[in-house]
Design a protein around this motif. Structure first.
Motif, PDB file in Angstrom:
ATOM      1  N   CYS A 174      11.075  33.394 -39.861  1.00  0.00           N
ATOM      2  CA  CYS A 174      11.737  32.329 -39.299  1.00  0.00           C
ATOM      3  C   CYS A 174      13.131  32.842 -38.909  1.00  0.00           C
ATOM      4  O   CYS A 174      13.992  32.122 -38.293  1.00  0.00           O
ATOM      5  N   GLN A 175      13.673  33.944 -39.294  1.00  0.00           N
ATOM      6  CA  GLN A 175      15.038  34.809 -38.813  1.00  0.00           C
ATOM      7  C   GLN A 175      14.855  34.974 -37.269  1.00  0.00           C
ATOM      8  O   GLN A 175      15.914  35.177 -36.745  1.00  0.00           O
ATOM      9  N   ARG A 201       8.016  34.264 -32.891  1.00  0.00           N
ATOM     10  CA  ARG A 201       7.434  33.659 -34.302  1.00  0.00           C
ATOM     11  C   ARG A 201       6.319  33.421 -34.212  1.00  0.00           C
ATOM     12  O   ARG A 201       5.387  33.687 -35.285  1.00  0.00           O
ATOM     13  N   SER A 202       5.816  32.946 -33.328  1.00  0.00           N
ATOM     14  CA  SER A 202       4.400  32.458 -33.254  1.00  0.00           C
ATOM     15  C   SER A 202       3.418  33.799 -32.969  1.00  0.00           C
ATOM     16  O   SER A 202       2.487  33.675 -33.669  1.00  0.00           O
ATOM     17  N   PHE A 203       3.941  34.813 -32.648  1.00  0.00           N
ATOM     18  CA  PHE A 203       2.917  36.007 -32.702  1.00  0.00           C
ATOM     19  C   PHE A 203       2.777  36.441 -34.096  1.00  0.00           C
ATOM     20  O   PHE A 203       1.630  37.035 -34.458  1.00  0.00           O
ATOM     21  N   PHE A 204       3.953  36.681 -34.623  1.00  0.00           N
ATOM     22  CA  PHE A 204       3.793  37.159 -36.075  1.00  0.00           C
ATOM     23  C   PHE A 204       3.299  36.086 -36.970  1.00  0.00           C
ATOM     24  O   PHE A 204       2.463  36.539 -37.905  1.00  0.00           O
ATOM     25  N   ARG A 205       3.309  34.813 -36.893  1.00  0.00           N
ATOM     26  CA  ARG A 205       2.461  33.890 -37.520  1.00  0.00           C
ATOM     27  C   ARG A 205       0.969  34.368 -37.280  1.00  0.00           C
ATOM     28  O   ARG A 205       0.354  34.170 -38.184  1.00  0.00           O
ATOM     29  N   GLY A 260       7.526  25.043 -43.899  1.00  0.00           N
ATOM     30  CA  GLY A 260       8.458  24.152 -44.935  1.00  0.00           C
ATOM     31  C   GLY A 260       9.976  24.644 -44.432  1.00  0.00           C
ATOM     32  O   GLY A 260      10.877  23.908 -44.572  1.00  0.00           O
ATOM     33  N   ILE A 261      10.080  25.900 -44.080  1.00  0.00           N
ATOM     34  CA  ILE A 261      11.408  26.708 -43.848  1.00  0.00           C
ATOM     35  C   ILE A 261      11.766  25.502 -42.551  1.00  0.00           C
ATOM     36  O   ILE A 261      12.983  25.447 -42.329  1.00  0.00           O
ATOM     37  N   ASP A 262      10.846  25.655 -41.563  1.00  0.00           N
ATOM     38  CA  ASP A 262      11.468  24.932 -40.255  1.00  0.00           C
ATOM     39  C   ASP A 262      11.647  23.634 -40.465  1.00  0.00           C
ATOM     40  O   ASP A 262      12.400  23.161 -39.421  1.00  0.00           O
ATOM     41  N   GLY A 263      11.519  23.026 -41.522  1.00  0.00           N
ATOM     42  CA  GLY A 263      11.576  21.724 -41.781  1.00  0.00           C
ATOM     43  C   GLY A 263      12.949  21.417 -42.423  1.00  0.00           C
ATOM     44  O   GLY A 263      13.573  20.060 -42.408  1.00  0.00           O
ATOM     45  N   PRO A 288      15.920  25.869 -52.923  1.00  0.00           N
ATOM     46  CA  PRO A 288      15.625  24.347 -53.335  1.00  0.00           C
ATOM     47  C   PRO A 288      15.078  23.463 -52.636  1.00  0.00           C
ATOM     48  O   PRO A 288      14.237  22.624 -53.193  1.00  0.00           O
ATOM     49  N   LEU A 289      15.180  23.561 -51.161  1.00  0.00           N
ATOM     50  CA  LEU A 289      14.674  22.545 -50.398  1.00  0.00           C
ATOM     51  C   LEU A 289      13.308  23.060 -50.084  1.00  0.00           C
ATOM     52  O   LEU A 289      12.473  22.365 -49.378  1.00  0.00           O
ATOM     53  N   LEU A 290      12.663  24.097 -50.505  1.00  0.00           N
ATOM     54  CA  LEU A 290      11.270  24.500 -50.539  1.00  0.00           C
ATOM     55  C   LEU A 290      10.677  24.169 -51.897  1.00  0.00           C
ATOM     56  O   LEU A 290       9.253  24.461 -51.820  1.00  0.00           O
ATOM     57  N   GLY A 291      11.057  23.422 -52.671  1.00  0.00           N
ATOM     58  CA  GLY A 291      10.497  22.894 -53.877  1.00  0.00           C
ATOM     59  C   GLY A 291       9.097  22.296 -53.706  1.00  0.00           C
ATOM     60  O   GLY A 291       8.149  22.864 -54.576  1.00  0.00           O
TER      61      GLY A 291
END
Length: 268
Positions: free
Chosen positions: A68-69, A76-80, A154-157, A183-186
Motif C-alpha cells: 500500500c506504500q 500494487r496490483s502486480f504485487f497483490r 482494509g488499508i485502502d479503506g 486501530p482502524l484495521l481492527g
C-alpha cells in the motif's frame, strides 16, 4: 444435520459396512480421553494452529502495508497478484512440489543453501524436530496471500486525510502505522484472525502429503489426520466421530473467546 449426525454416531460402535450398529454410550469419549495419541494430536494441532496464525498475520500485514506504500496502482496490483498466486494452486499439488523440490533431504533447495553455507543437510520431513517447522513453512507460503488481499483492502479503506492529519502532527511512517493503520484495521484483523484460526484447525492435505503416518514419534499427527485414520483406515467411525466432536468443541470455544477479545469500537 451433519453435525447432529456426527454427534449421534459418536455414541455408537458405528461402521457403514454393517446393517446394525450398536449404541455404546460414552465409551468412545472415555476411550478418547485415555488415548495418548489423541492428546498428542491435540497438542500438535494447537501448536501448529496458533504458531502459524501468528506468523501469517505478521507477514501478511507487513506485506500489505508495504504494497500500500507503492504509488502506482499497476505496481500494487502486480504485487497483490504475485502474493495471491500460491493460493490458487491446489494444496495437494503444492505439497508434492514442496516435498520434492524444497524440503527434500537429498537435493532440496533448503538443504542446498545450508550445505553451501557449510552446514549439514537436514531431514526436514524425517526428523521429529523439524516436521512441524516444515509444515508451517509450507502453509505460510501457500496461504499468506489470501490475508494480504484482505489487509490491503482494509488499508485502502482508511481515509487519506487521517494520514495527512497525522503527518501535520509530525508523525512518521511508524507512528502512522501504529496510531492510525492498526486501530482502524481492527475489524479487518478480527475477521482475518477468526477465519484463519478456523481454517488452520482443519488443515489436512499438507499433513497427509508431507507427513507420512503421523511422522516419527507422531510429531506431525494432528486432529484431522487422526480422525481420517480412525474413520477410513481402521474403520472406527464412532470413535472418529467422538474425536470430531472434540475438535468441533475446541474450535467453537476458540471462536467465542476470540470474538470476546476482538470487539472493536471505532469510527472516522
Amino acid at each position: 444435520i451433519p453435525i447432529f449426525g456426527t454427534f449421534l454416531i459418536s455414541f455408537m460402535d458405528y461402521t457403514p459396512l454393517r446393517d446394525t450398529n450398536f449404541f455404546t454410550g460414552l465409551r468412545n469419549y472415555v476411550e478418547m480421553f485415555q488415548d495418548q495419541n489423541f492428546w498428542i494430536a491435540m497438542r500438535n494441532t494447537m501448536v501448529f494452529t496458533f504458531a502459524t496464525v501468528a506468523i501469517n498475520i505478521v507477514i501478511s500485514l507487513a506485506t500489505a502495508t508495504l504494497i500500500c506504500q507503492l504509488k502506482s496502482n499497476k505496481t500494487r496490483s502486480f504485487f497483490r497478484m504475485m502474493s495471491f498466486l500460491p493460493c490458487m494452486a491446489p494444496m495437494v499439488a503444492s505439497s508434492v512440489v514442496f516435498q520434492r523440490t524444497i524440503l527434500s533431504t537429498q537435493g532440496g533447495f533448503l538443504n542446498k543453501i545450508i550445505t553451501a553455507l557449510g552446514g549439514e543437510a537436514i531431514a526436514w520431513l524425517g526428523d521429529a524436530r523439524y516436521i512441524m517447522i516444515s509444515v508451517i513453512i509450507f502453509t505460510i507460503w501457500a496461504d499468506v496471500g489470501y490475508n494480504v488481499i484482505l489487509f490491503t483492502a482494509g488499508i485502502d479503506g482508511i481515509p487519506d486525510y487521517l494520514y495527512e492529519a497525522a503527518g501535520l502532527d509530525g508523525a512518521g511512517r511508524w507512528l502512522k502505522f501504529r496510531h492510525v493503520t492498526l486501530p482502524l484495521l481492527g475489524r479487518t484483523t478480527a475477521f482475518v484472525i477468526l477465519m484463519t484460526l478456523n481454517s488452520y484447525f482443519q488443515m489436512f492435505a499438507q499433513f497427509e502429503v508431507l507427513v507420512r503416518q503421523g511422522g516419527p514419534k507422531n510429531s506431525g499427527l494432528v486432529m484431522t489426520s487422526y480422525i481420517y485414520k480412525m474413520a477410513f483406515v481402521q474403520k472406527q467411525m464412532g470413535y472418529a466421530a467422538a474425536i470430531s466432536m472434540a475438535l468441533f468443541l475446541v474450535i467453537a470455544v476458540v471462536y467465542i473467546v476470540q470474538r470476546k477479545l476482538s470487539k472493536v469500537d471505532w469510527e472516522y
